[in-house]
Design an enzyme around this catalytic site. Structure first.
Site, PDB file in Angstrom:
ATOM      1  N   CYS A   1      35.782  54.751  37.099  1.00 10.03           N
ATOM      2  CA  CYS A   1      35.518  55.176  38.480  1.00 10.03           C
ATOM      3  C   CYS A   1      36.760  55.698  39.193  1.00 10.03           C
ATOM      4  CB  CYS A   1      34.909  54.031  39.275  1.00 10.03           C
ATOM      5  SG  CYS A   1      36.029  52.647  39.493  1.00 10.03           S
TER       6      CYS A   1
ATOM      7  N   ASP B   1      39.270  53.830  40.388  1.00 11.06           N
ATOM      8  CA  ASP B   1      39.865  52.864  41.310  1.00 11.06           C
ATOM      9  C   ASP B   1      41.174  52.328  40.734  1.00 11.06           C
ATOM     10  OD1 ASP B   1      37.652  53.137  42.941  1.00 11.06           O
ATOM     11  OD2 ASP B   1      36.694  51.282  42.276  1.00 11.06           O
TER      12      ASP B   1
ATOM     13  N   CYS C   1      36.951  53.028  46.222  1.00 12.61           N
ATOM     14  CA  CYS C   1      35.791  53.012  47.108  1.00 12.61           C
ATOM     15  C   CYS C   1      35.853  51.822  48.069  1.00 12.61           C
ATOM     16  CB  CYS C   1      34.505  52.960  46.283  1.00 12.61           C
ATOM     17  SG  CYS C   1      34.304  51.419  45.357  1.00 12.61           S
TER      18      CYS C   1
ATOM     19  N   CYS D   1      34.205  46.580  40.729  1.00  8.98           N
ATOM     20  CA  CYS D   1      35.227  46.388  41.764  1.00  8.98           C
ATOM     21  C   CYS D   1      35.688  44.933  41.799  1.00  8.98           C
ATOM     22  CB  CYS D   1      34.687  46.798  43.131  1.00  8.98           C
ATOM     23  SG  CYS D   1      34.246  48.545  43.236  1.00  8.98           S
TER      24      CYS D   1
END
Length: 176
Positions: free
Chosen positions: A69, A71, A95, A138
């Site tokens: 992603c 991150d 995000c 996350c």
């Protein structure tokens, strides 16, 4: 409310009203439904953002990323002589859920021992923030960042102890 949400709300197109016309929800309402209020709170008011001195021997730094992603999370812990985390800072590029996970973790592990902090699981983070399954990575990133920071701290302490250990005295040899 964040500036992005305010702008989206101001510029969203809504049909002109009549009771028979179905109205599309405002962009902000859709965004707020997608994230739990705890995520929004940590995203809009993140706690403990910043950096600690990475050269300080009492500071451990964890830098982790998710290629899936994009991150990237940096988490730093400052540990006292008793092994208790006294301060925590983070910087995250990602995000809202990644930022919220980082922010939450800084509050959660401050005051914990290294052993207790090392036992924090991504499931605790995800449950506390009510992360949807698509955002579980996350919370996994935050768990990895904690472990990485602890590992860095312990490596620094081991290297420091080895460097400061006094060499054993050598017996004097008499020259004849």
């Amino acid at each position: 409310m964040s500036a992005i949400l305010r702008t989206a709300l101001r510029t969203s197109v809504r049909p002109i009203a009549g009771p028979s016309v179905a109205r599309a929800p405002a962009v902000g309402q859709v965004a707020k439904r997608a994230y739990h209020e705890k995520v929004i709170n940590h995203y809009e008011s993140p706690r403990n953002v910043g950096s600690l001195n990475k050269n300080d021997p009492t500071v451990g730094t964890g830098l982790v990323g998710s290629p899936a992603c994009g991150d990237v999370m940096k988490l730093q812990i400052k540990v006292d002589d008793d092994g208790i985390i006294q301060d925590v800072k983070f910087k995250t590029f990602g995000c809202g859920s990644a930022i919220a996970s980082s922010s939450f973790v800084t509050e959660h592990i401050k005051g914990l021992s290294l052993e207790q902090a090392g036992q924090v699981k991504n499931t605790e983070i995800a449950k506390e923030l009510s992360l949807p399954p698509v955002k579980l990575h996350c919370s996994m990133l935050a768990e990895d960042a904690i472990r990485s920071a602890i590992r860095d701290y312990k490596t620094k302490r081991t290297n420091l102890a080895a460097a400061t250990a006094a060499p054993e005295p050598q017996p004097e040899v008499a020259m004849a």
